[in-house]
Write an enzyme that holds these catalytic residues in place. Structure first.
Site, PDB file in Angstrom:
ATOM      1  N   LYS A  38       0.824  -1.209   0.000  1.00 38.83           N
ATOM      2  CA  LYS A  38       0.000   0.000   0.000  1.00 38.83           C
ATOM      3  C   LYS A  38       0.861   1.263   0.000  1.00 38.83           C
ATOM      4  CE  LYS A  38      -2.368  -1.497   3.611  1.00 38.83           C
ATOM      5  NZ  LYS A  38      -2.016  -2.927   3.659  1.00 38.83           N
ATOM      6  N   THR A  39       1.893   1.292   0.832  1.00 41.57           N
ATOM      7  CA  THR A  39       2.777   2.459   0.859  1.00 41.57           C
ATOM      8  C   THR A  39       3.537   2.591  -0.449  1.00 41.57           C
ATOM      9  OG1 THR A  39       3.049   2.231   3.260  1.00 41.57           O
ATOM     10  CG2 THR A  39       4.663   3.579   2.097  1.00 41.57           C
ATOM     11  N   ASP A  85      -1.612   6.226   6.550  1.00 40.97           N
ATOM     12  CA  ASP A  85      -1.616   4.799   6.845  1.00 40.97           C
ATOM     13  C   ASP A  85      -2.460   4.537   8.098  1.00 40.97           C
ATOM     14  OD1 ASP A  85      -1.015   2.170   6.479  1.00 40.97           O
ATOM     15  OD2 ASP A  85       1.015   2.276   7.302  1.00 40.97           O
ATOM     16  N   THR A 126      -5.803  -1.690   7.295  1.00 39.68           N
ATOM     17  CA  THR A 126      -5.801  -3.146   7.400  1.00 39.68           C
ATOM     18  C   THR A 126      -7.142  -3.665   7.918  1.00 39.68           C
ATOM     19  OG1 THR A 126      -4.852  -2.971   9.626  1.00 39.68           O
ATOM     20  CG2 THR A 126      -3.315  -3.246   7.796  1.00 39.68           C
ATOM     21  N   ARG A 134       6.595  -8.224   1.900  1.00 41.11           N
ATOM     22  CA  ARG A 134       7.451  -7.710   2.976  1.00 41.11           C
ATOM     23  C   ARG A 134       8.109  -8.845   3.744  1.00 41.11           C
ATOM     24  NH1 ARG A 134       4.390  -3.960   6.907  1.00 41.11           N
ATOM     25  NH2 ARG A 134       4.482  -2.572   5.091  1.00 41.11           N
TER      26      ARG A 134
END
Length: 351
Positions: free
Chosen positions: A78-79, A123, A172, A231
Site C-alpha cells: 500500500k505504501t 496509513d 488493514t 514484505r
C-alpha cells in the site's frame, strides 16, 4: 526524508509527517527494493489497472487524482503504491499515519503544507479520532477546513482554503472505517495475498537488487514460506543471505533456505511456532472450538490484537481456522498440521 517545519502557524507543534519519494535515500535498502513504476509492481493486477485508468484520465485532464482507499493485510504494497502514484503524477507524497493525527490542529498543519495536486498518504486511517475525521469531510469534498480559534467569548471560526489534493488512505481493517468517510473515496480497492509464482518473482528480483547469489529452487523455497506477503519475503531473503554467508558459500540454495527458515521456526507451509501453538491449544484444551480469541490469547501468552492482526488472517486464508459467530473453530486442515485426530478429540463425555 524531510521533516515538516516546526512551530509554524501552518504546521502546529505535534503535526508529525514526512515527505517521501521513490528516490528517498534515508533508507537505501528500502528504496532499492521498492518498485519504481506500475510496470515494476508485481501482482495485484485489478488494483493496478484501476489506478492506471485513474492516473491516465487525471493526467489528460490536468487535474489531481480523486481520493483513493487501499485496504488489505500489512506488507502487500500500500505504501509503495502511494509512492508510485506520486511518481506517475509528478506530485509530492506526504506520509503520515492515523494515530499520529490526534488533534484537528495536526490535520490543519498537514493540509496547509500541501501543494496543488499533492498526495497525502494516511496509513492506518481507521485509527483517526472521530473529531479529526469530521474535519476531513469538508477537506475532501470542498477543499476547505474550518478551525476554531480561542475559547469562550473570544472564540471564532477561521476558514482555511486548501489546494486540490489527493487523499490516499490505507487500512488493514476496512470494517472499522465509518460509512461517511469510506463513501468519500472515489476508488476503494483491496490488496490480496500473493500467489507463490508471483512471490517467487519478487524474491528473485530482491536477490538481484541485493546482489545475492541464489538458485531458483532456493527462491521458490523462500516464496513458499513467505505467507503470500512481499514484505515477509524480503525479510526472509535478508536472513537467508546472512545464513548463507555464515554457514555456506553465500549462495541461497534450497537446502540453505530450508535450514535458515528452520532456524526461524518457519515450516514448509509458512507457519511459525505461534501459529501452531494457537492451533494446538484449540485442539487440546477446547476440542477444536468454538473458542473466543481472547481466551486463545491468554492460553498462548500473546496479545489478542497481535493474534488477530498478524496470525489469524493467514490461518483463515489458508483454511486452518474458521471464524464463526460463536468463536474460532479449528478446521480439518489445522488438525492435520498438529497431528491430532479431530473425531477422537472432539467427542464429548457421556453422563
Amino acid at each position: 526524508m524531510t521533516l515538516s517545519p516546526e512551530d509554524s502557524p501552518e504546521s502546529p507543534k505535534g503535526a508529525k509527517f514526512i515527505e517521501r519519494s521513490l528516490d528517498d535515500s534515508s533508507n537505501p535498502q528500502d528504496s532499492i527494493l521498492r518498485p519504481l513504476s506500475f510496470d515494476d509492481f508485481a501482482g495485484q493486477e485489478k488494483t493496478i489497472e484501476r489506478l492506471q485508468v485513474m492516473v491516465g484520465a487525471a493526467r489528460e485532464r490536468g487535474e489531481p487524482l480523486n481520493h483513493i482507499l487501499l485496504s488489505g493485510p500489512p506488507g502487500l504494497g500500500k505504501t509503495t503504491l502511494s509512492l508510485i502514484l506520486g511518481q506517475e503524477m509528478q506530485s509530492k507524497v506526504t506520509v503520515t499515519s492515523g494515530p499520529v493525527i490526534d488533534k484537528p490542529a495536526d490535520l490543519a498543519g498537514l493540509l496547509t503544507n500541501l501543494g496543488e495536486g499533492d498526495i497525502l498518504f494516511i496509513d492506518e486511517i481507521h485509527r483517526i479520532t472521530k473529531t479529526v475525521e469530521e474535519y476531513l469531510y469538508s477537506a475532501m469534498e470542498d477543499f476547505r477546513i474550518d478551525i476554531m480559534i480561542d475559547q469562550g467569548p473570544n472564540a471564532r471560526s477561521v476558514r482555511l482554503n486548501l489546494p486540490r489534493f489527493t487523499l490516499l488512505g490505507a487500512t488493514t481493517r476496512m470494517g472499522l472505517l465509518t460509512a461517511p468517510l469510506r463513501s468519500r473515496f472515489t476508488l476503494q480497492s483491496r490488496l490480496d495475498y500473493y500467489d507463490r509464482t508471483t512471490l517467487q518473482g519478487i524474491v528473485e528480483r530482491t536477490c538481484g537488487l541485493l546482489k545475492v547469489t541464489y538458485e531458483t529452487a532456493g527462491a521458490a523455497e523462500i516464496a513458499r514460506r513467505a505467507r503470500g506477503t512481499p514484505r515477509i519475503a524480503n525479510n526472509l531473503v535478508n536472513f537467508c543471505r546472512d545464513y548463507a554467508q555464515q554457514r555456506s558459500n553465500g549462495t541461497i540454495s534450497q537446502d540453505i533456505a530450508a535450514a535458515a527458515l528452520k532456524l526461524l521456526e518457519i515450516d514448509q507451509r509458512g507457519l511459525d511456532e505461534m501459529d501452531k501453538q494457537m492451533m494446538r491449544v484449540m485442539a487440546e484444551n477446547y476440542k477444536g472450538g468454538p473458542v473466543g480469541l481472547s481466551t486463545i490469547a491468554i492460553a498462548v501468552g500473546e496479545e489478542a490484537h497481535t493474534l488477530e492482526e498478524v496470525h489469524e488472517p493467514f490461518l483463515i486464508q489458508e483454511g486452518y481456522l474458521q471464524r464463526t459467530s460463536k468463536g474460532r473453530v479449528l478446521a480439518e486442515k489445522g488438525w492435520q498440521v498438529i497431528g491430532l485426530d479431530p473425531k477422537r478429540n472432539t467427542q464429548t463425555d457421556l453422563l
